[in-house]
Design a protein around this motif. Structure first.
Motif, mmCIF file in Angstrom:
data_model
loop_
_atom_site.group_PDB
_atom_site.id
_atom_site.type_symbol
_atom_site.label_atom_id
_atom_site.label_comp_id
_atom_site.label_asym_id
_atom_site.label_seq_id
_atom_site.Cartn_x
_atom_site.Cartn_y
_atom_site.Cartn_z
ATOM 1 N N ILE A 30 -0.310 -4.399 -15.614
ATOM 2 C CA ILE A 30 -1.429 -3.678 -14.985
ATOM 3 C C ILE A 30 -1.283 -3.536 -13.341
ATOM 4 O O ILE A 30 -0.752 -4.629 -13.038
ATOM 5 C CB ILE A 30 -2.700 -4.745 -15.327
ATOM 6 C CG1 ILE A 30 -3.067 -4.842 -16.667
ATOM 7 C CG2 ILE A 30 -3.818 -4.280 -14.443
ATOM 8 C CD1 ILE A 30 -3.584 -3.556 -17.136
ATOM 9 N N PRO A 55 -6.001 -3.979 -10.763
ATOM 10 C CA PRO A 55 -6.749 -4.999 -11.404
ATOM 11 C C PRO A 55 -8.210 -4.438 -11.534
ATOM 12 O O PRO A 55 -8.607 -3.471 -11.136
ATOM 13 C CB PRO A 55 -6.763 -6.123 -10.117
ATOM 14 C CG PRO A 55 -5.550 -5.615 -9.520
ATOM 15 C CD PRO A 55 -5.427 -4.456 -9.589
ATOM 16 N N THR A 76 -11.761 -4.887 -14.646
ATOM 17 C CA THR A 76 -12.412 -4.921 -16.093
ATOM 18 C C THR A 76 -12.143 -3.767 -16.834
ATOM 19 O O THR A 76 -12.329 -2.657 -16.623
ATOM 20 C CB THR A 76 -13.778 -5.460 -15.940
ATOM 21 O OG1 THR A 76 -13.896 -6.729 -15.332
ATOM 22 C CG2 THR A 76 -14.318 -5.571 -17.557
ATOM 23 N N ALA A 117 -5.536 -12.428 -20.831
ATOM 24 C CA ALA A 117 -6.237 -11.948 -19.654
ATOM 25 C C ALA A 117 -6.889 -13.097 -18.838
ATOM 26 O O ALA A 117 -7.112 -14.273 -19.215
ATOM 27 C CB ALA A 117 -7.100 -10.616 -19.884
ATOM 28 N N ASP A 118 -7.457 -12.657 -17.642
ATOM 29 C CA ASP A 118 -8.383 -13.543 -17.031
ATOM 30 C C ASP A 118 -9.770 -13.972 -17.418
ATOM 31 O O ASP A 118 -10.304 -14.952 -17.460
ATOM 32 C CB ASP A 118 -8.499 -13.204 -15.476
ATOM 33 C CG ASP A 118 -7.048 -13.401 -14.712
ATOM 34 O OD1 ASP A 118 -6.364 -14.365 -14.628
ATOM 35 O OD2 ASP A 118 -6.655 -12.214 -14.228
ATOM 36 N N THR A 120 -10.753 -8.720 -18.331
ATOM 37 C CA THR A 120 -10.518 -8.719 -16.693
ATOM 38 C C THR A 120 -9.261 -9.285 -16.293
ATOM 39 O O THR A 120 -8.701 -10.115 -16.753
ATOM 40 C CB THR A 120 -11.652 -9.489 -16.284
ATOM 41 O OG1 THR A 120 -13.049 -9.119 -16.717
ATOM 42 C CG2 THR A 120 -11.877 -9.236 -14.832
ATOM 43 N N PHE A 121 -8.506 -8.298 -15.488
ATOM 44 C CA PHE A 121 -7.116 -8.824 -14.890
ATOM 45 C C PHE A 121 -7.571 -8.988 -13.403
ATOM 46 O O PHE A 121 -7.780 -8.003 -12.710
ATOM 47 C CB PHE A 121 -6.346 -7.634 -15.285
ATOM 48 C CG PHE A 121 -6.353 -7.213 -16.648
ATOM 49 C CD1 PHE A 121 -5.444 -8.217 -17.592
ATOM 50 C CD2 PHE A 121 -6.807 -6.029 -17.293
ATOM 51 C CE1 PHE A 121 -5.412 -7.830 -18.863
ATOM 52 C CE2 PHE A 121 -6.871 -5.795 -18.510
ATOM 53 C CZ PHE A 121 -5.941 -6.601 -19.453
ATOM 54 N N ASN A 122 -7.629 -10.107 -13.067
ATOM 55 C CA ASN A 122 -7.675 -10.224 -11.696
ATOM 56 C C ASN A 122 -6.739 -9.933 -10.586
ATOM 57 O O ASN A 122 -6.829 -9.743 -9.360
ATOM 58 C CB ASN A 122 -8.066 -11.748 -11.252
ATOM 59 C CG ASN A 122 -9.499 -12.269 -12.035
ATOM 60 O OD1 ASN A 122 -10.252 -11.229 -12.072
ATOM 61 N ND2 ASN A 122 -9.495 -13.331 -12.256
ATOM 62 N N TYR A 153 0.381 -8.893 -18.658
ATOM 63 C CA TYR A 153 -0.360 -9.343 -19.535
ATOM 64 C C TYR A 153 -0.093 -9.176 -20.996
ATOM 65 O O TYR A 153 0.984 -8.343 -21.157
ATOM 66 C CB TYR A 153 -1.956 -9.068 -19.302
ATOM 67 C CG TYR A 153 -2.267 -9.581 -17.942
ATOM 68 C CD1 TYR A 153 -2.986 -10.628 -17.664
ATOM 69 C CD2 TYR A 153 -2.140 -8.513 -16.773
ATOM 70 C CE1 TYR A 153 -3.362 -10.787 -16.348
ATOM 71 C CE2 TYR A 153 -2.672 -8.884 -15.637
ATOM 72 C CZ TYR A 153 -3.101 -10.149 -15.251
ATOM 73 O OH TYR A 153 -3.459 -10.438 -14.003
#
Length: 340
Positions: free
Chosen positions: A101, A104, A106, A133-134, A209-211, A216
């Protein structure tokens, strides 16, 4: 004094890690996708052909092909499970799709599939899905912030803001299904980007969601036999479904970093990653002092090694993202570990 020195070293680790991310992004290239390199998100979009994953050795995953009824002159290449169905638990034969990713946010995940056998819209229509993911959850509306929200078992049992899915869910996986009828619908409507969860009242939108930028994983395990899966798409909330599900979109490229010097040829490697328990670390300096810490910088483990290859058990850690590092001046490294 010693404690303050150690905290200073930990701050240096984070600075080094940030600079490493900048360096890698400056010296990167696309590479042939071999199932291990991450598919790279660009402009909020990832498109992955399901057959591009690496099947576990000896598993009952198979591939097939047929004429694409929605794209004249094209062929659909798909994967399916040809073994015993596994409705209550995982098969232990997951396919892991590594992703990178860059932007960042969603993302919605949906895969294109169809029911490959039978005469029912409610059978042979699903697979197990997990996204490392987060955050990983589902909504009934096409809005990532709408409520109610579901998350997989068992974490939903301890989250007051999320419900558990009706029906099956296990070990951080959703039961992800479609319901396009395999017989009653015209042929050109049997394939579709449909990925639901929750029995009864379908939650039609699955989100991750990837902060932060980084690597990932999307993990698919078999549930029903003869559920055909063509491709999957991850699109950020600012990308429309019509753009993301365009069948003319090419598969995303894979990402690799250029080897800059001889030190990189001796890069410390960790396998498997993601892991459910043990990790093997290779190309270690002899007599290393390793530190495992979480995303907040809290030190969780300190390990002294004596060999160039070591097996470390992290099964006692909760599922999540961690980092491992050492202070060897000739081979200093920091690596991300994903614990399933």
């Amino acid at each position: 004094m010693a404690f303050n020195l150690y905290k200073m070293k930990l701050k240096i680790i984070f600075i080094f890690f940030a600079l490493s991310l900048i360096s890698v992004s400056s010296f990167s290239q696309t590479a042939t996708c071999d199932g291990t390199l991450p598919f790279e998100e660009q402009n909020g979009l990832l498109t992955i052909e399901m057959e591009s994953g690496v099947f576990p050795s000896g598993s009952d995953w198979k591939t097939g092909s047929e004429v694409d009824p929605n794209l004249p002159g094209s062929t659909i290449n798909y994967i399916y499970w040809d073994g015993a169905q596994s409705f209550g638990s995982l098969t232990g034969a997951p396919i892991t799709y590594n992703i990178k990713i860059n932007n960042p946010g969603t993302y919605r995940l949906a895969w294109r599939g169809r029911i490959g056998t039978g005469t029912s819209g409610g059978e042979h229509n699903d697979a197990w899905l997990s996204i490392v993911a987060d955050d990983f959850y589902a909504t009934s509306q096409n809005n990532s912030t709408s409520t109610p929200q579901l998350e997989p078992k068992p974490s939903c049992n301890s989250n007051p803001d999320r419900d558990c899915p009706e029906g099956s869910s296990t070990n951080g996986y959703f039961k992800a299904f479609m319901n396009r009828h395999p017989v009653n619908l015209p042929i050109d409507q049997r394939w579709g980007f449909v990925t639901n969860t929750n029995d009864g009242n379908s939650f039609r939108f699955i989100w991750a969601t990837f902060n932060a930028p980084g690597n990932y994983s999307v993990i698919v395990d078999a549930r029903s036999s003869f559920f055909f899966m063509d491709k999957m798409v991850l699109r950020r909330t600012d990308v429309s479904d019509s753009t993301a599900f365009n069948l003319n979109n090419p598969e995303s490229s894979c990402y690799n970093a250029l080897s800059l010097n001889d030190v990189n040829k001796r890069e410390t490697k960790i396998y498997p990653n993601p892991t459910m328990g043990e990790i093997q670390i290779s190309n270690l300096p002899v007599n290393s002092s390793l530190t495992i810490f979480n995303v907040s910088g809290a030190i969780l483990k300190e390990i002294n090694t004596t060999k160039s290859s070591e097996i470390i058990d992290i099964s006692d850690l909760k599922s999540g993202v961690y980092f491992i590092s050492n202070f060897d001046k000739n081979n200093h490294f920091i690596k991300k570990i994903i614990k399933l």
